[in-house]
Design a protein around this motif. Structure first.
Motif, PDB file in Angstrom:
ATOM      1  N   GLY A  56      58.919  96.984 145.840  1.00 16.36           N
ATOM      2  CA  GLY A  56      58.708  97.700 147.091  1.00 16.36           C
ATOM      3  C   GLY A  56      57.711  98.847 147.017  1.00 16.36           C
ATOM      4  O   GLY A  56      56.929  99.047 147.940  1.00 16.36           O
ATOM      5  N   VAL A  57      57.708  99.600 145.892  1.00 22.18           N
ATOM      6  CA  VAL A  57      56.832 100.779 145.831  1.00 22.18           C
ATOM      7  C   VAL A  57      55.362 100.331 145.851  1.00 22.18           C
ATOM      8  O   VAL A  57      54.530 100.892 146.587  1.00 22.18           O
ATOM      9  CB  VAL A  57      57.134 101.627 144.571  1.00 22.18           C
ATOM     10  CG1 VAL A  57      56.234 102.844 144.530  1.00 22.18           C
ATOM     11  CG2 VAL A  57      58.595 102.058 144.561  1.00 22.18           C
TER      12      VAL A  57
ATOM     13  N   GLU B  19      54.226  97.614 147.077  1.00 21.07           N
ATOM     14  CA  GLU B  19      53.975  97.062 148.415  1.00 21.07           C
ATOM     15  C   GLU B  19      53.631  98.200 149.396  1.00 21.07           C
ATOM     16  O   GLU B  19      52.692  98.105 150.179  1.00 21.07           O
ATOM     17  CB  GLU B  19      55.232  96.303 148.872  1.00 21.07           C
ATOM     18  CG  GLU B  19      55.199  95.746 150.282  1.00 21.07           C
ATOM     19  CD  GLU B  19      54.311  94.520 150.434  1.00 21.07           C
ATOM     20  OE1 GLU B  19      54.016  93.852 149.425  1.00 21.07           O
ATOM     21  OE2 GLU B  19      53.890  94.250 151.580  1.00 21.07           O
TER      22      GLU B  19
ATOM     23  N   LYS C 101      50.701  89.513 155.197  1.00 21.22           N
ATOM     24  CA  LYS C 101      52.084  89.183 154.845  1.00 21.22           C
ATOM     25  C   LYS C 101      53.008  89.232 156.061  1.00 21.22           C
ATOM     26  O   LYS C 101      53.972  88.478 156.149  1.00 21.22           O
ATOM     27  CB  LYS C 101      52.567  90.177 153.802  1.00 21.22           C
ATOM     28  CG  LYS C 101      53.959  89.929 153.341  1.00 21.22           C
ATOM     29  CD  LYS C 101      54.239  90.840 152.193  1.00 21.22           C
ATOM     30  CE  LYS C 101      55.557  90.471 151.579  1.00 21.22           C
ATOM     31  NZ  LYS C 101      55.814  91.264 150.405  1.00 21.22           N
TER      32      LYS C 101
ATOM     33  N   ILE D  71      65.335  87.099 149.449  1.00 20.35           N
ATOM     34  CA  ILE D  71      64.056  87.360 148.770  1.00 20.35           C
ATOM     35  C   ILE D  71      64.225  88.673 148.021  1.00 20.35           C
ATOM     36  O   ILE D  71      64.443  89.716 148.635  1.00 20.35           O
ATOM     37  CB  ILE D  71      62.917  87.477 149.804  1.00 20.35           C
ATOM     38  CG1 ILE D  71      62.742  86.139 150.523  1.00 20.35           C
ATOM     39  CG2 ILE D  71      61.611  87.920 149.145  1.00 20.35           C
ATOM     40  CD1 ILE D  71      61.910  86.196 151.776  1.00 20.35           C
ATOM     41  N   SER D  72      64.165  88.612 146.687  1.00 17.55           N
ATOM     42  CA  SER D  72      64.345  89.868 145.958  1.00 17.55           C
ATOM     43  C   SER D  72      63.948  89.707 144.503  1.00 17.55           C
ATOM     44  O   SER D  72      63.809  88.594 144.004  1.00 17.55           O
ATOM     45  CB  SER D  72      65.792  90.349 146.042  1.00 17.55           C
ATOM     46  OG  SER D  72      66.658  89.455 145.397  1.00 17.55           O
TER      47      SER D  72
ATOM     48  N   GLY E  99      62.176  84.967 144.338  1.00 14.89           N
ATOM     49  CA  GLY E  99      62.091  86.252 143.651  1.00 14.89           C
ATOM     50  C   GLY E  99      60.920  86.357 142.714  1.00 14.89           C
ATOM     51  O   GLY E  99      60.313  85.360 142.336  1.00 14.89           O
ATOM     52  N   ASN E 100      60.618  87.597 142.381  1.00 17.77           N
ATOM     53  CA  ASN E 100      59.571  87.807 141.385  1.00 17.77           C
ATOM     54  C   ASN E 100      60.012  88.866 140.377  1.00 17.77           C
ATOM     55  O   ASN E 100      61.041  89.499 140.533  1.00 17.77           O
ATOM     56  CB  ASN E 100      58.232  88.162 142.052  1.00 17.77           C
ATOM     57  CG  ASN E 100      58.312  89.406 142.910  1.00 17.77           C
ATOM     58  OD1 ASN E 100      59.271  90.164 142.839  1.00 17.77           O
ATOM     59  ND2 ASN E 100      57.305  89.619 143.719  1.00 17.77           N
TER      60      ASN E 100
ATOM     61  N   ALA F  45      55.773  82.379 145.184  1.00 13.75           N
ATOM     62  CA  ALA F  45      55.557  82.549 146.621  1.00 13.75           C
ATOM     63  C   ALA F  45      54.614  83.723 146.878  1.00 13.75           C
ATOM     64  O   ALA F  45      54.947  84.873 146.601  1.00 13.75           O
ATOM     65  CB  ALA F  45      56.900  82.777 147.318  1.00 13.75           C
TER      66      ALA F  45
ATOM     67  N   ILE G   7      56.106  84.038 151.527  1.00 15.28           N
ATOM     68  CA  ILE G   7      57.236  84.941 151.795  1.00 15.28           C
ATOM     69  C   ILE G   7      57.462  85.015 153.305  1.00 15.28           C
ATOM     70  O   ILE G   7      58.594  84.897 153.802  1.00 15.28           O
ATOM     71  CB  ILE G   7      56.957  86.360 151.226  1.00 15.28           C
ATOM     72  CG1 ILE G   7      56.859  86.331 149.703  1.00 15.28           C
ATOM     73  CG2 ILE G   7      58.021  87.367 151.694  1.00 15.28           C
ATOM     74  CD1 ILE G   7      58.156  86.074 148.964  1.00 15.28           C
TER      75      ILE G   7
ATOM     76  N   GLN H 263      60.724  84.011 155.544  1.00 12.23           N
ATOM     77  CA  GLN H 263      61.355  84.978 156.461  1.00 12.23           C
ATOM     78  C   GLN H 263      61.372  84.445 157.894  1.00 12.23           C
ATOM     79  O   GLN H 263      62.261  84.783 158.677  1.00 12.23           O
ATOM     80  CB  GLN H 263      60.618  86.326 156.381  1.00 12.23           C
ATOM     81  CG  GLN H 263      60.964  87.059 155.077  1.00 12.23           C
ATOM     82  CD  GLN H 263      60.016  88.195 154.725  1.00 12.23           C
ATOM     83  OE1 GLN H 263      58.884  88.235 155.204  1.00 12.23           O
ATOM     84  NE2 GLN H 263      60.449  89.105 153.876  1.00 12.23           N
TER      85      GLN H 263
ATOM     86  N   GLY I  62      65.050  98.585 150.810  1.00 12.36           N
ATOM     87  CA  GLY I  62      65.050  97.134 151.027  1.00 12.36           C
ATOM     88  C   GLY I  62      64.018  96.749 152.069  1.00 12.36           C
ATOM     89  O   GLY I  62      64.366  96.451 153.222  1.00 12.36           O
ATOM     90  N   LEU I  63      62.732  96.745 151.671  1.00 12.60           N
ATOM     91  CA  LEU I  63      61.676  96.359 152.616  1.00 12.60           C
ATOM     92  C   LEU I  63      61.917  94.962 153.162  1.00 12.60           C
ATOM     93  O   LEU I  63      61.539  94.645 154.293  1.00 12.60           O
ATOM     94  CB  LEU I  63      60.313  96.353 151.899  1.00 12.60           C
ATOM     95  CG  LEU I  63      59.742  97.683 151.414  1.00 12.60           C
ATOM     96  CD1 LEU I  63      58.415  97.456 150.701  1.00 12.60           C
ATOM     97  CD2 LEU I  63      59.538  98.655 152.570  1.00 12.60           C
TER      98      LEU I  63
ATOM     99  N   GLU J   4      61.138  93.404 156.836  1.00 13.91           N
ATOM    100  CA  GLU J   4      60.181  92.282 156.955  1.00 13.91           C
ATOM    101  C   GLU J   4      60.814  91.101 157.683  1.00 13.91           C
ATOM    102  O   GLU J   4      60.194  90.481 158.551  1.00 13.91           O
ATOM    103  CB  GLU J   4      59.718  91.838 155.560  1.00 13.91           C
ATOM    104  CG  GLU J   4      58.806  92.845 154.871  1.00 13.91           C
ATOM    105  CD  GLU J   4      58.577  92.556 153.382  1.00 13.91           C
ATOM    106  OE1 GLU J   4      57.835  93.314 152.748  1.00 13.91           O
ATOM    107  OE2 GLU J   4      59.159  91.584 152.853  1.00 13.91           O
TER     108      GLU J   4
HETATM  109  N1  UDP Z   1      58.530  90.241 147.299  1.00  9.80           N
HETATM  110  C1  UDP Z   1      57.515  89.332 147.139  1.00  9.80           C
HETATM  111  N2  UDP Z   1      57.775  88.206 146.454  1.00  9.80           N
HETATM  112  C2  UDP Z   1      58.969  87.919 145.910  1.00  9.80           C
HETATM  113  C3  UDP Z   1      60.007  88.863 146.074  1.00  9.80           C
HETATM  114  C4  UDP Z   1      59.754  90.035 146.778  1.00  9.80           C
HETATM  115  O1  UDP Z   1      56.404  89.541 147.647  1.00  9.80           O
HETATM  116  O2  UDP Z   1      59.119  86.871 145.286  1.00  9.80           O
HETATM  117  C5  UDP Z   1      58.256  91.479 148.066  1.00  9.80           C
HETATM  118  C6  UDP Z   1      59.095  91.651 149.302  1.00  9.80           C
HETATM  119  O3  UDP Z   1      58.557  90.888 150.359  1.00  9.80           O
HETATM  120  C7  UDP Z   1      59.023  93.165 149.518  1.00  9.80           C
HETATM  121  C8  UDP Z   1      58.979  93.685 148.081  1.00  9.80           C
HETATM  122  O4  UDP Z   1      58.538  92.613 147.264  1.00  9.80           O
HETATM  123  O5  UDP Z   1      57.831  93.533 150.173  1.00  9.80           O
HETATM  124  C9  UDP Z   1      60.351  94.125 147.615  1.00  9.80           C
HETATM  125  O6  UDP Z   1      60.663  95.360 148.149  1.00  9.80           O
HETATM  126  P1  UDP Z   1      62.150  95.816 148.393  1.00  9.80           P
HETATM  127  O7  UDP Z   1      62.092  97.199 148.940  1.00  9.80           O
HETATM  128  O8  UDP Z   1      62.880  94.827 149.231  1.00  9.80           O
HETATM  129  O9  UDP Z   1      62.848  95.784 146.968  1.00  9.80           O
HETATM  130  P2  UDP Z   1      62.499  96.414 145.546  1.00  9.80           P
HETATM  131  O10 UDP Z   1      61.853  95.317 144.759  1.00  9.80           O
HETATM  132  O11 UDP Z   1      61.590  97.572 145.744  1.00  9.80           O
HETATM  133  O12 UDP Z   1      63.818  96.786 144.980  1.00  9.80           O
END
Ligand code: UDP
Length: 434
Positions: A72-73, A75, A229, A257-258, A289-290, A322, A327, A331, A347-348, A352
């Protein structure tokens, strides 16, 4: 100003051999106009932004965080910096570079402690953290900047090791759910925060007890609603894209998605899906997820999730494949988005999904409660059973899903789009410099 003529951020002094290793890397971003928001946002908010930006024109603003992408940061910064530049602020983003994995192991443990994990951090790990921050401080020249934002906890201590702040104002931006921070961690961070000029927290409940901050702002994160996005996508296009990931688009789909992080409760997601599937047999689950480079627990969580889902053909686990439009497709095409976290700074992904008009079922914790208005744009749930019950209820009620989706988009437009965050941060910079 000619970017090439700027004084470099490092080195500050004659570099020793150790300091030759650059710890920070600049992320190059182009300016972007905030005008795109004019048709969808309150004109008063844009006026406030222009008025504050006018007073800060040409100011040099540095944001430093731990990772250049994913999470998230990263992003937020990837989208915030271009808007600041577009407003005439001389903003830059630097991210850590050449980081020993031991440091990330420690910062992950600190993240967990800040979020309430009871395990104390050994003294030797605090030393790893402080030694890294001490080295980083040697590479910073605060005289080059008017404002330095330290994003999240990885680099908070750097300021303690700087002999002088020069003309710069230092601001800390917290991203953790610190409602349950353990005293040991709180005490350390209160010490690190002492020399700061101010701090920004997502919620008042996150502010450390007994903190005597010179300036405090409560301001939640926000999403860039107009980047590729988050631009609208038709359901047809979204289904076409998720079909490529093996999803059967004729059957219901729920998605989380996380990152693969313990606080995101992915095992709980699989459990809730199993309970719901007993009532709605065709329902599919996607876990998208990533991994971030600093997330050393991710592999372990992923293997736990794979184990929990093994032999279940309707569970799709999609890792690091993804891109932004995929993504968005998940969504948009999912019937429900889950964010079943047990701690969550903000929790972006919640905003989203709502921006895509998809209802969200989220854990009743942290920053999720700012975004989900229970029973209006989604559901806040307290456990696996509660989550499964709401999944079944929503899957069986298309009208409710649509109404919640519309309410969610409205809530995001009014509260969680980036111009609101830009407005808050500009105001805060003016406040701390007055
Ligand atoms: N995200 C992504 N691909 C993934 C998983 C997450 O691009 O496979 C993005 C998601 O869309 C969001 C960010 O990563 O913009 C995650 O931010 P979030 O505040 O939800 O969680 P954090 O990872 O900061 O705990």
């Amino acid at each position: 100003m000619d970017v090439l003529k700027r004084a470099p951020i490092y080195p500050r002094t004659q570099p020793s051999r150790m300091m030759m290793v650059k710890m920070l890397k600049k992320i190059d971003l182009w300016p972007r106009s905030i005008e795109g928001y004019r048709s969808i946002m309150d004109a008063g908010l844009l006026n406030e932004i222009y008025s504050s930006a006018g007073q800060l024109k040409g100011k040099r603003v540095l944001h430093i965080n731990s990772t250049p992408n994913r999470g998230g940061v990263a992003e937020i910064l990837a989208n915030l910096i271009p808007l600041l530049k577009g407003l005439g602020i001389d903003a830059e983003w630097y991210s850590l570079h050449n980081v020993p994995s031991n440091f990330y192991r420690v910062t992950k443990a600190i993240h967990n402690g800040l979020q309430g994990h009871p395990r104390p951090l050994p003294q030797s790990d605090w030393k790893v953290y402080e030694d890294f921050n001490r080295k980083l401080a040697k590479q910073l020249d605060p005289q080059n900047w008017d404002f330095i934002f330290i994003q999240d906890h990885q680099l908070t201590a750097a300021l303690s090791f700087l002999p002088s702040k020069g003309k710069s104002k230092w601001l800390w931006r917290s991203h953790t759910d610190s409602i349950n921070t353990k005293p040991e961690y709180q005490q350390r961070f209160l010490e690190y925060l002492q020399p700061y000029d101010g701090a920004i927290f997502t919620m008042r409940e996150y502010v450390f007890k007994d903190s005597h901050l010179k300036h405090l702002m409560i301001s939640p994160p926000a999403i860039e609603g107009l980047n590729p996005k988050n631009l609208p996508m038709s359901k047809i296009e979204a289904r076409r894209i998720i079909g490529k990931f093996g999803i059967d688009t004729s059957c219901p789909l729920i998605t989380q998605i996380s990152r693969f992080d313990p606080w995101k409760d992915l095992p709980g997601v699989v459990e809730a899906w199993k309970l719901a599937k007993a009532k709605v047999p065709k329902i599919q689950l996607a876990i998208v997820g990533n991994f971030t480079v600093d997330d050393l627990q991710a592999k372990m969580i992923l293997s736990q999730v794979r184990k929990a889902a093994s032999g279940l053909p309707d569970v799709h686990i999609i890792t690091n494949q993804a891109g932004p439009r995929a993504i968005k497709a998940f969504q948009t095409a999912s019937d429900i988005i889950l964010q079943k976290s047990i701690r969550e700074g903000f929790g972006l992904t919640v905003s989203e999904a709502m921006w895509s008009k998809t209802p969200v079922i989220g854990g009743n914790v942290g920053g999720i409660i700012l975004q989900i208005i229970h029973n209006k744009n989604g559901y806040l749930v307290n456990d696996v059973e509660d989550c499964a019950k709401r999944i079944v209820e929503l899957i069986q009620d298309l009208r409710k899903r649509r109404n919640m989706g519309k309410a969610g988009q409205r809530h995001v437009r009014e509260n969680f789009l980036l111009p609101r965050l830009v407005r808050d941060e500009l105001k805060f910079m003016l406040e701390v410099s007055s």
